[in-house]
Design a protein around this motif. Structure first.
Motif, PDB file in Angstrom:
ATOM      1  N   UNK A 103     -64.262  16.044 -48.577  1.00  0.00           N
ATOM      2  CA  UNK A 103     -63.843  17.428 -48.862  1.00  0.00           C
ATOM      3  C   UNK A 103     -62.791  17.850 -47.854  1.00  0.00           C
ATOM      4  N   UNK A 104     -62.120  18.960 -48.148  1.00  0.00           N
ATOM      5  CA  UNK A 104     -61.151  19.542 -47.214  1.00  0.00           C
ATOM      6  C   UNK A 104     -61.363  21.049 -47.209  1.00  0.00           C
ATOM      7  N   UNK A 105     -62.468  21.525 -46.629  1.00  0.00           N
ATOM      8  CA  UNK A 105     -62.796  22.950 -46.699  1.00  0.00           C
ATOM      9  C   UNK A 105     -61.727  23.831 -46.071  1.00  0.00           C
ATOM     10  N   UNK A 106     -61.197  24.765 -46.848  1.00  0.00           N
ATOM     11  CA  UNK A 106     -60.156  25.652 -46.352  1.00  0.00           C
ATOM     12  C   UNK A 106     -60.740  26.788 -45.503  1.00  0.00           C
ATOM     13  N   UNK A 107     -61.987  27.137 -45.737  1.00  0.00           N
ATOM     14  CA  UNK A 107     -62.714  28.080 -44.892  1.00  0.00           C
ATOM     15  C   UNK A 107     -63.715  27.255 -44.090  1.00  0.00           C
ATOM     16  N   UNK A 108     -63.380  26.992 -42.828  1.00  0.00           N
ATOM     17  CA  UNK A 108     -64.174  26.053 -42.040  1.00  0.00           C
ATOM     18  C   UNK A 108     -65.452  26.656 -41.463  1.00  0.00           C
ATOM     19  N   UNK A 109     -65.621  27.961 -41.645  1.00  0.00           N
ATOM     20  CA  UNK A 109     -66.861  28.595 -41.200  1.00  0.00           C
ATOM     21  C   UNK A 109     -67.880  28.693 -42.315  1.00  0.00           C
TER      22      UNK A 109
END
Length: 350
Positions: A103-109
């Motif tokens: 995955x490449x989560x754009x919201x890392x929180x």
């Protein structure tokens, strides 16, 4: 590969395939499942967005590498920069037998609880380009994003002779990439080039927001002479269109030229460098992101582990609080090396 590899005693535990049909947001085509003793582990891959030339290039490399390597992937999904879609897509991977997830989560929180759930199910995660704030990851595949900000600062500072005004298109500050680039750029400017005034323009990685804020900044500061775009994939075209409209797109060496440096390394940026529309970019390795995301995902599913240290592909694995990170090289590209055939931006369809 000489990647400080150590085999574990047992492979990573799999997830039992649940009965029934599952669906997810923006799911793509399948790779046919393999059966028998030589079957490869199932990999779940979520593409982060389709509104960026950089991420579209990454998706192209993912599909090419999956095909050429004969990998077994579940239907690809695209979370479209929406954390709720990413969570839903990952749930489907979990329910349909994924042995590892890319995955490449754009919201890392906001991805932390999902990572905790995957860890509880012993499904390892490879995170591409972004490093989750918390939550266990098997490997983060990214470049040194602080170096992006520092390289941009050094280039602009030297080109402007340490004086002037610079607009900075900041990526989303809820993303570690946006924070790393912004913090490093600010620290470098404050330390090395105090004579340059920086206008920090928050954009949430949106090109229309960047264009609108640049227009306002130019209205108040017609002597603006530098721009740092933290993501050429979303900022390049709207920025060039606005400068063209205002008669401010002047080639290097001409009076009124605005020095522009970007991040991404997409073919469109290279063309803009050749035309004298922008001056430089830092090339994010979209090809290597795809290659090593798949490499580590397959290794994770097979129960392999890695240690911090140099790799055999000119990168360095470092320890992070929630796992490991392979920091891939990201070169500065200017008119002097824009035609270098080793750059991925010169080897992919536009």
């Amino acid at each position: 590969m000489k990647l400080h590899t150590v085999r574990t005693a047992a492979a990573v535990a799999g997830v039992v395939l649940l009965a029934g049909t599952a669906t997810a947001c923006n799911r793509g085509s399948d790779t046919p499942a393999k059966t028998g003793a030589n079957a490869k582990p199932a990999l779940g891959i979520d593409l982060p967005r389709a509104d960026s030339d950089f991420w579209n290039s990454y998706a192209q490399y993912i599909r090419q590498d999956v095909s050429s390597q004969g990998l077994h992937t579940l239907p690809l999904s695209n979370s479209q920069n929406d954390i709720t879609k990413l969570v839903a897509n990952v749930q489907v991977f979990q329910n349909t037998g994924a042995k590892a997830v890319v995955m490449a989560p754009q919201d890392t929180g906001a991805i932390v609880s999902t990572l905790d759930q995957l860890a509880a199910k012993k499904i390892p995660v490879v995170s591409v380009d972004t490093r989750p704030d918390k939550g266990q990851v098997y490997m983060v595949v990214r470049a040194d994003n602080r170096a992006y900000g520092t390289k941009a600062c050094d280039f602009l500072g030297k080109q402007l002779g340490g004086k002037g005004k610079v607009a900075e298109f900041q990526g989303a500050l809820d993303s570690i990439n946006g924070r790393d680039r912004s913090e490093a750029f600010a620290e470098c400017m404050k330390t090395k080039f105090p004579g340059i005034k920086v206008f920090e323009l928050a954009t949430d990685w949106k090109g229309d927001v960047a264009s609108a804020k640049l227009q306002s900044t130019l209205a108040q500061n017609p002597d603006l002479n530098g721009i740092y775009m933290q993501a050429g994939g979303v900022f390049l075209q709207p920025t060039l269109a606005l400068l063209q409209q205002k008669g401010l797109l002047k080639p290097p060496g001409q009076p009124g030229h605005i020095t522009i440096i970007s991040n991404d390394g997409i073919p469109q940026e290279f063309d803009a460098i050749r035309k004298g529309q922008i001056d430089a970019t830092v090339s994010q390795p979209a090809d290597l992101y795809a290659k090593y995301a798949l490499f580590y995902a397959e290794a994770a599913a097979e129960g392999k582990t890695f240690k911090p240290g140099p790799t055999d592909h000119d990168s360095n694995i470092i320890q992070i609080p929630n796992g490991l990170e392979d920091q891939l090289p990201a070169p500065l590209v200017t008119k002097d090396n824009v035609d270098d055939k080793s750059l991925w931006g010169n080897n992919i369809a536009k």
